[in-house]
Design a protein around this motif. Structure first.
Motif, PDB file in Angstrom:
ATOM      1  N   MET A   1      16.591  15.325  26.662  1.00  0.00           N
ATOM      2  CA  MET A   1      15.186  15.593  26.351  1.00  0.00           C
ATOM      3  C   MET A   1      14.307  14.399  26.691  1.00  0.00           C
ATOM      4  O   MET A   1      13.254  14.537  27.326  1.00  0.00           O
ATOM      5  CB  MET A   1      15.015  15.914  24.859  1.00  0.00           C
ATOM      6  N   LEU A   2      14.736  13.207  26.242  1.00  0.00           N
ATOM      7  CA  LEU A   2      13.928  12.010  26.487  1.00  0.00           C
ATOM      8  C   LEU A   2      13.845  11.694  27.977  1.00  0.00           C
ATOM      9  O   LEU A   2      12.772  11.349  28.484  1.00  0.00           O
ATOM     10  CB  LEU A   2      14.515  10.815  25.729  1.00  0.00           C
TER      11      LEU A   2
ATOM     12  N   ALA B   1      14.168  13.818  30.514  1.00  0.00           N
ATOM     13  CA  ALA B   1      13.355  14.837  31.181  1.00  0.00           C
ATOM     14  C   ALA B   1      11.869  14.618  30.925  1.00  0.00           C
ATOM     15  O   ALA B   1      11.033  14.945  31.780  1.00  0.00           O
ATOM     16  CB  ALA B   1      13.771  16.237  30.721  1.00  0.00           C
ATOM     17  N   ALA B   2      11.524  14.035  29.774  1.00  0.00           N
ATOM     18  CA  ALA B   2      10.131  13.746  29.450  1.00  0.00           C
ATOM     19  C   ALA B   2       9.625  12.493  30.161  1.00  0.00           C
ATOM     20  O   ALA B   2       8.464  12.131  30.026  1.00  0.00           O
ATOM     21  CB  ALA B   2       9.960  13.591  27.940  1.00  0.00           C
ATOM     22  N   GLY B   3      10.504  11.823  30.901  1.00  0.00           N
ATOM     23  CA  GLY B   3      10.104  10.656  31.674  1.00  0.00           C
ATOM     24  C   GLY B   3      10.163   9.346  30.917  1.00  0.00           C
ATOM     25  O   GLY B   3       9.604   8.341  31.374  1.00  0.00           O
ATOM     26  N   LEU B   4      10.837   9.321  29.787  1.00  0.00           N
ATOM     27  CA  LEU B   4      10.928   8.084  29.009  1.00  0.00           C
ATOM     28  C   LEU B   4      12.102   7.235  29.481  1.00  0.00           C
ATOM     29  O   LEU B   4      13.166   7.751  29.831  1.00  0.00           O
ATOM     30  CB  LEU B   4      11.100   8.394  27.522  1.00  0.00           C
TER      31      LEU B   4
ATOM     32  N   PHE C   1      12.218  22.404  21.576  1.00  0.00           N
ATOM     33  CA  PHE C   1      12.831  21.084  21.402  1.00  0.00           C
ATOM     34  C   PHE C   1      13.417  20.926  20.000  1.00  0.00           C
ATOM     35  O   PHE C   1      14.456  20.297  19.831  1.00  0.00           O
ATOM     36  CB  PHE C   1      11.808  19.981  21.702  1.00  0.00           C
TER      37      PHE C   1
ATOM     38  N   LEU D   1      10.578  16.841  19.655  1.00  0.00           N
ATOM     39  CA  LEU D   1      10.132  15.966  20.742  1.00  0.00           C
ATOM     40  C   LEU D   1       8.616  15.882  20.860  1.00  0.00           C
ATOM     41  O   LEU D   1       8.077  14.804  21.122  1.00  0.00           O
ATOM     42  CB  LEU D   1      10.737  16.439  22.073  1.00  0.00           C
ATOM     43  N   LEU D   2       7.906  16.995  20.697  1.00  0.00           N
ATOM     44  CA  LEU D   2       6.454  16.947  20.828  1.00  0.00           C
ATOM     45  C   LEU D   2       5.841  16.022  19.776  1.00  0.00           C
ATOM     46  O   LEU D   2       4.905  15.271  20.073  1.00  0.00           O
ATOM     47  CB  LEU D   2       5.855  18.354  20.748  1.00  0.00           C
TER      48      LEU D   2
ATOM     49  N   LEU E   1       6.565  12.402  20.920  1.00  0.00           N
ATOM     50  CA  LEU E   1       5.676  11.984  22.007  1.00  0.00           C
ATOM     51  C   LEU E   1       4.274  11.699  21.489  1.00  0.00           C
ATOM     52  O   LEU E   1       3.637  10.719  21.904  1.00  0.00           O
ATOM     53  CB  LEU E   1       5.646  13.046  23.105  1.00  0.00           C
TER      54      LEU E   1
END
Length: 195
Positions: free
Chosen positions: A15-16, A18-21, A173, A180-181, A184
């Motif tokens: 998840m992290l 894929a979110a670009g972190l 998520f 996750l939202l 973020l």
């Protein structure tokens, strides 16, 4: 920002990423049952939050200055709380109990820095389990065991676990195991991510 994920969960890492972190992984060594023992009678969300905080704090103490993310999920169904299955037989018993019922999946996260909690948040998803036959449960576990041994609720929604459900009410998520939202949003509000 130097973000550290205090978890070995593959879905949380994915998840992290894929979110670009950009982040490091440092598994937290805590006794979850000991943390839970001090929370008798607490609401499921509070237990999930306490476990997420304990994981983040355990790693944070050895990583001064780093932002550490801890997360935890737990399932409640029919008035009972369920942890990860201890064995395949235990997994089958969980699935038999879930059959035809709605499970509540509580996912929580906490951010810590230098041994102090700086943010916490949680969400709940409700997943309606369709009636499951004994033969389905056995064939499902033939395909998914032991991968689901590390999964509260005995499912990976991104795999065959989706076949367990007739309806899902909640954030994707959260179902995967981390809100996750909310995480973020917290990173943006703290200036760790651009707004």
């Amino acid at each position: 920002m130097n973000l550290v994920l205090a978890s070995q969960s593959a879905s949380r890492r994915e998840m992290l990423a894929a979110a670009g972190l950009t982040f490091e992984v440092a598994a937290a060594a805590i006794d979850e049952r000991a943390v839970e023992a001090g929370l008798a009678g607490a609401a499921p969300q509070e237990i999930a939050l306490a476990l997420a905080e304990a994981k983040a704090l355990a790693v944070s103490r050895d990583r001064p200055g780093d932002l550490v993310l801890g997360s935890d999920s737990l399932v409640v169904c029919g008035g009972r709380r369920f942890d990860k299955p201890a064995s395949r037989e235990d997994a089958a018993r969980h699935l038999e109990w879930f059959s035809g019922r709605t499970i509540e999946l509580h996912s929580a996260a906490a951010l810590t820095r230098t041994g102090a909690v700086v943010w916490r948040g949680a969400e709940v998803a409700r997943l309606t389990v369709r009636p499951l036959s004994g033969s389905f449960i056995e064939s499902y576990l033939d395909a998914e065991w032991p991968a689901v041994a590390a999964c509260v609720g005995v499912f990976r929604i991104e795999a065959r676990g989706v076949q367990l459900f007739s309806a899902i009410d909640g954030d994707h998520f959260t179902v995967l195991g981390m809100p996750l939202l909310l995480v973020l949003d917290a990173l943006r509000e703290s200036g760790e991510l651009p707004a």
